[in-house]
Design a protein around this motif. Structure first.
Motif, short mmCIF file in Angstrom:
data_model
loop_
_atom_site.label_atom_id
_atom_site.label_comp_id
_atom_site.label_asym_id
_atom_site.label_seq_id
_atom_site.Cartn_x
_atom_site.Cartn_y
_atom_site.Cartn_z
N LEU A 143 -3.64 -1.32 9.55
CA LEU A 143 -2.10 -1.99 8.82
C LEU A 143 -2.30 -4.14 8.65
N VAL A 144 -2.85 -4.39 10.36
CA VAL A 144 -2.54 -5.52 10.87
C VAL A 144 -2.99 -6.08 8.96
N SER A 145 -4.49 -5.44 9.36
CA SER A 145 -5.35 -6.10 7.87
C SER A 145 -4.54 -5.96 6.30
N ALA A 146 -3.46 -4.92 6.28
CA ALA A 146 -3.01 -4.49 5.01
C ALA A 146 -2.16 -5.84 4.61
N LEU A 147 -1.61 -6.21 6.05
CA LEU A 147 -0.67 -7.56 5.89
C LEU A 147 -0.95 -8.64 6.14
N ALA A 148 -2.02 -9.14 6.13
CA ALA A 148 -3.16 -10.09 5.78
C ALA A 148 -3.02 -9.48 3.81
N VAL A 149 -3.15 -8.86 3.43
CA VAL A 149 -3.73 -8.62 2.30
C VAL A 149 -2.23 -9.11 1.41
N VAL A 150 -1.35 -8.11 1.97
CA VAL A 150 -0.53 -8.69 0.81
C VAL A 150 0.51 -10.07 1.28
N ARG A 151 0.00 -10.79 2.10
CA ARG A 151 0.63 -12.18 2.02
C ARG A 151 -0.81 -13.15 1.49
N ALA A 152 -2.18 -12.86 1.67
CA ALA A 152 -2.94 -13.53 0.27
C ALA A 152 -2.11 -13.37 -0.82
N ILE A 153 -1.73 -12.04 -1.56
CA ILE A 153 -1.42 -12.10 -2.77
C ILE A 153 -0.26 -12.84 -2.97
N ARG A 154 0.81 -12.60 -1.78
CA ARG A 154 1.86 -12.62 -2.43
C ARG A 154 1.49 -14.65 -2.33
N GLU A 155 0.81 -14.81 -1.73
CA GLU A 155 0.13 -16.35 -1.99
C GLU A 155 -0.32 -17.03 -3.71
N VAL A 156 -1.46 -16.43 -3.66
CA VAL A 156 -2.05 -16.80 -4.86
C VAL A 156 -1.30 -16.21 -6.10
N THR A 157 -1.00 -15.11 -5.81
CA THR A 157 0.18 -14.38 -7.26
C THR A 157 1.56 -14.76 -7.41
N GLU A 158 2.47 -14.42 -6.07
CA GLU A 158 3.50 -14.60 -5.99
C GLU A 158 4.04 -12.75 -7.11
N LEU A 159 3.08 -12.29 -7.04
CA LEU A 159 3.17 -11.07 -6.73
C LEU A 159 3.88 -9.85 -5.71
N ASP A 160 4.58 -9.41 -5.75
CA ASP A 160 5.54 -8.44 -5.00
C ASP A 160 4.79 -7.51 -4.87
N ALA A 161 3.69 -7.57 -3.60
CA ALA A 161 2.62 -6.60 -3.13
C ALA A 161 4.05 -6.59 -1.47
N SER A 162 3.02 -5.39 -0.99
CA SER A 162 3.65 -4.33 -0.27
C SER A 162 2.46 -3.24 0.46
N ILE A 163 2.99 -2.68 1.55
CA ILE A 163 1.50 -1.71 2.50
C ILE A 163 2.53 -0.07 2.28
N LYS A 164 1.01 0.49 1.66
CA LYS A 164 1.22 1.83 1.50
C LYS A 164 0.75 2.13 3.05
#
Ligand code: BT5
Length: 328
Positions: free
Chosen positions: A154-175
């Motif tokens: 879960l903690v890693s998924a949060l990191a991935v979400v944040r990185a995607i938002r930073e690099v792409t501005e896409l709205d990523a979220s955790i499933k």
């Protein structure tokens, strides 16, 4: 490796030509040595122009996740300080387990351009075409009980979400518990494996796969509808080295916060970023399948679901699918 990095830095800092003399001064080696390193970089795919009397000019970098390319986007103390790079590998998780058993330090990362035996959970396979994604495994050695290990997904998924938002501005979220979605489709999957004794974790291997530039037709038949690439969602090709560098940077930040301040401090951020919450779900467990509404994350990261009979149930390990919203 260090030399390549330094020659590259000397070249990359200028948009014009840099003389062999300047580079040799910057890296403290002879001009002949510099010329040899330039040849090596060319063999790695760097396009470097050479002009008499003017020197060298970096024209383009290859689309590779070389360790020194990732390092340009890293802002960490320990994660990614050592990166093992492979063109093709079976599975970065298998390699990381081996490297961890041999005593690798915390934060060591294994990356590959392509995996031929990329793995998902429960023996499923993970499509990992060459040069198209970010296939990585990070070795962590947290002082936690094996019981707490699932939290790392879960903690890693949060990191991935944040990185995607930073690099792409896409709205990523955790499933919950181990996927990252964009537009309701899976862009990233996480596989945490552990080497533990009864009460202590020797090493965690945290495998993160991110579909950066994977063409839609490269996904397996059973994932064609459910999977997507960031490139397809964002409408442009992504810099994979940057995506990975930023993912590892966010990973270290959330991991350190968890270790120093406790998992509780991450709960609100996890709740805010979990697409599963508030949705109708199907929970598939070994004992059977049932439906309900996901209402919360428990203190330990478990999913709280109110089932169709109105009972509140806590889900620790299961497949959870989000049921489509009804049209009404
Ligand atoms: C996961 O499994 O989502 C964990 C995936 C972890 C991959 C990383 S890559 C680096 C490291 N090394 C490895 O060998 N693995 C890790 P799971 O929740 O079981 O999802 C697997 C399912 O997703 C498959 O059965 C397919 O239906 C689908 N799938 C396969 N490849 C996919 C892809 N590239 N993108 C999206 N979905 C995919």
């Amino acid at each position: 490796m260090r030399m390549k990095e330094e020659v590259l830095r000397a070249l990359g800092e200028s948009s014009g030509y840099v003389s062999g003399e300047e580079i040799s001064r910057a890296v403290g080696k002879t001009r002949t040595a510099v010329w040899q390193w330039i040849e090596e970089l060319r063999a790695d795919g760097y396009v470097i122009d050479a002009a008499t009397r003017r020197g060298y000019r970096l024209v383009s970098r290859p689309d590779r996740i070389y360790p020194w390319e990732i390092a340009r986007h890293l802002d960490t103390e320990f994660i990614g300080k050592t990166i093992h790079y492979h063109e093709y590998i079976g599975s970065t998780n298998d390699e990381a387990k081996q490297v961890a058993r041999n005593g690798a330090t915390e934060g060591t990362v294994i990356v590959a351009e392509g995996q031929v035996k990329g793995r998902g959970r429960r023996g499923r396979s993970w499509a990992s075409p060459f040069g198209a994604g970010v296939w990585s495994s990070t070795i962590l050695r947290p002082k936690i009980s094996p019981y707490d290990a699932p939290k790392v997904a879960l903690v890693s998924a949060l990191a991935v979400v944040r990185a995607i938002r930073e690099v792409t501005e896409l709205d990523a979220s955790i499933k919950w518990p181990n996927d990252v979605l964009v537009d309701g489709r899976k862009v990233s999957g996480i596989l945490v494996e552990m080497d533990a004794e009864l009460d202590t974790v020797r090493a965690l291997v945290l495998g993160i796969g991110i579909n950066a530039n994977v063409p839609q037709d490269a996904f397996p038949e059973d994932a064609k509808e459910s999977a997507i690439s960031l490139s397809a969602a964002a409408g442009r090709t992504l810099d994979r080295a940057r995506l990975l560098g930023r993912t590892l940077t966010h990973l270290e930040a959330v991991y350190v916060e968890w270790m120093e301040k406790g998992f509780d401090t991450l709960l609100d951020a996890l709740r805010e970023n979990t697409a599963t919450l508030g949705r109708d779900v199907r929970v598939i467990e070994a004992e059977g399948e049932w439906g309900g509404v996901a209402v919360d994350l428990a203190q330990d990261g478990a999913l709280v679901v109110v089932d169709d009979q109105g009972a509140r149930r806590t889900v620790y390990a299961a497949e959870v699918t989000i049921r489509p919203r009804s049209e009404s």
